[in-house]
Design a protein around this motif. Structure first.
Motif, PDB file in Angstrom:
ATOM      1  N   ASN A  43      -3.749  -3.009   5.538  1.00 51.27           N
ATOM      2  CA  ASN A  43      -2.407  -2.657   5.095  1.00 51.27           C
ATOM      3  C   ASN A  43      -2.158  -3.505   3.847  1.00 51.27           C
ATOM      4  O   ASN A  43      -2.066  -4.732   3.934  1.00 51.27           O
ATOM      5  CB  ASN A  43      -1.365  -2.951   6.179  1.00 51.27           C
ATOM      6  N   LYS A  44      -2.057  -2.873   2.692  1.00 52.08           N
ATOM      7  CA  LYS A  44      -1.983  -3.612   1.425  1.00 52.08           C
ATOM      8  C   LYS A  44      -0.678  -4.391   1.272  1.00 52.08           C
ATOM      9  O   LYS A  44      -0.679  -5.457   0.669  1.00 52.08           O
ATOM     10  CB  LYS A  44      -2.192  -2.661   0.254  1.00 52.08           C
ATOM     11  N   LYS A  45       0.433  -3.898   1.807  1.00 49.39           N
ATOM     12  CA  LYS A  45       1.707  -4.617   1.677  1.00 49.39           C
ATOM     13  C   LYS A  45       1.657  -5.976   2.360  1.00 49.39           C
ATOM     14  O   LYS A  45       2.129  -6.969   1.833  1.00 49.39           O
ATOM     15  CB  LYS A  45       2.854  -3.798   2.293  1.00 49.39           C
ATOM     16  N   THR A  46       1.103  -5.999   3.556  1.00 50.99           N
ATOM     17  CA  THR A  46       1.087  -7.235   4.336  1.00 50.99           C
ATOM     18  C   THR A  46      -0.264  -7.940   4.279  1.00 50.99           C
ATOM     19  O   THR A  46      -0.396  -9.035   4.796  1.00 50.99           O
ATOM     20  CB  THR A  46       1.405  -6.943   5.814  1.00 50.99           C
ATOM     21  N   THR A  65      -4.613 -11.584   9.407  1.00 47.62           N
ATOM     22  CA  THR A  65      -4.064 -11.580   8.053  1.00 47.62           C
ATOM     23  C   THR A  65      -4.785 -12.671   7.271  1.00 47.62           C
ATOM     24  O   THR A  65      -4.598 -13.858   7.550  1.00 47.62           O
ATOM     25  CB  THR A  65      -2.541 -11.843   8.078  1.00 47.62           C
ATOM     26  N   PRO A  66      -5.612 -12.287   6.305  1.00 51.15           N
ATOM     27  CA  PRO A  66      -6.443 -13.264   5.587  1.00 51.15           C
ATOM     28  C   PRO A  66      -5.668 -14.405   4.926  1.00 51.15           C
ATOM     29  O   PRO A  66      -6.211 -15.493   4.760  1.00 51.15           O
ATOM     30  CB  PRO A  66      -7.162 -12.420   4.529  1.00 51.15           C
ATOM     31  N   THR A 129      -5.229   1.706   5.545  1.00 48.66           N
ATOM     32  CA  THR A 129      -6.216   2.547   4.879  1.00 48.66           C
ATOM     33  C   THR A 129      -7.601   1.914   5.063  1.00 48.66           C
ATOM     34  O   THR A 129      -7.714   0.703   5.212  1.00 48.66           O
ATOM     35  CB  THR A 129      -5.929   2.708   3.368  1.00 48.66           C
ATOM     36  N   ARG A 130      -8.608   2.767   5.026  1.00 45.51           N
ATOM     37  CA  ARG A 130      -9.979   2.283   5.240  1.00 45.51           C
ATOM     38  C   ARG A 130     -10.410   1.397   4.073  1.00 45.51           C
ATOM     39  O   ARG A 130     -10.169   1.712   2.924  1.00 45.51           O
ATOM     40  CB  ARG A 130     -10.957   3.443   5.388  1.00 45.51           C
TER      41      ARG A 130
END
Length: 134
Positions: A43-46, A65-66, A129-130
């Motif tokens: 999830n790019k936002k988070t 979450t990295p 997204t993948r």
């Protein structure tokens, strides 16, 4: 009464062949669903990540979450495949709400039921997204 060994062998071969055909065709939809879910999702936002893989009839979901944790310290969940989605039943002992993961338009949608929302359930929704490994 004696049974002719040729007929007995032919009968056994027919039973074995028929059983294998049915077993193989029944597994194809399950394997297809697994391939759709398996992999790394973001999830790019988070910048939250999910890695989904299957073993022993259930899905293992690693969630991290990295920015705040390493992949090795991810939260790990088990989900059961059911009707084309992955279902994680509510666990009151661990305060884990009911959740499910579905696929739509090549995205993973992670739905979590909000706890204590009354009669009509409300769901939190996060879209992933993948991630393509380079």
């Amino acid at each position: 009464m004696m049974i002719d060994s040729k007929w007995f062998i032919a009968f056994l071969a027919l039973l074995i062949t028929t059983g294998n055909i049915n077993a193989q065709s029944a597994l194809k939809p399950k394997q297809t669903d697994q391939k759709r879910f398996e992999g790394l999702w973001t999830n790019k936002k988070t910048s939250r990540c999910l890695e989904i893989y299957f073993e022993y009839g259930y899905a293992t979901i690693m969630d991290w979450t990295p920015k705040f944790q390493k992949r090795e310290s991810a939260d790990v969940y088990k989900a059961l495949p059911k009707n084309g989605k992955l279902v994680m039943p509510e666990e009151t002992e661990h305060h884990a709400p009911y959740s499910e993961i579905v696929i739509a338009h090549n995205r993973v949608i992670y739905l979590t039921k909000q706890m204590g929302t009354g009669k009509k359930p409300a769901f939190d929704k996060i879209v992933f997204t993948r991630t393509i490994n380079k």
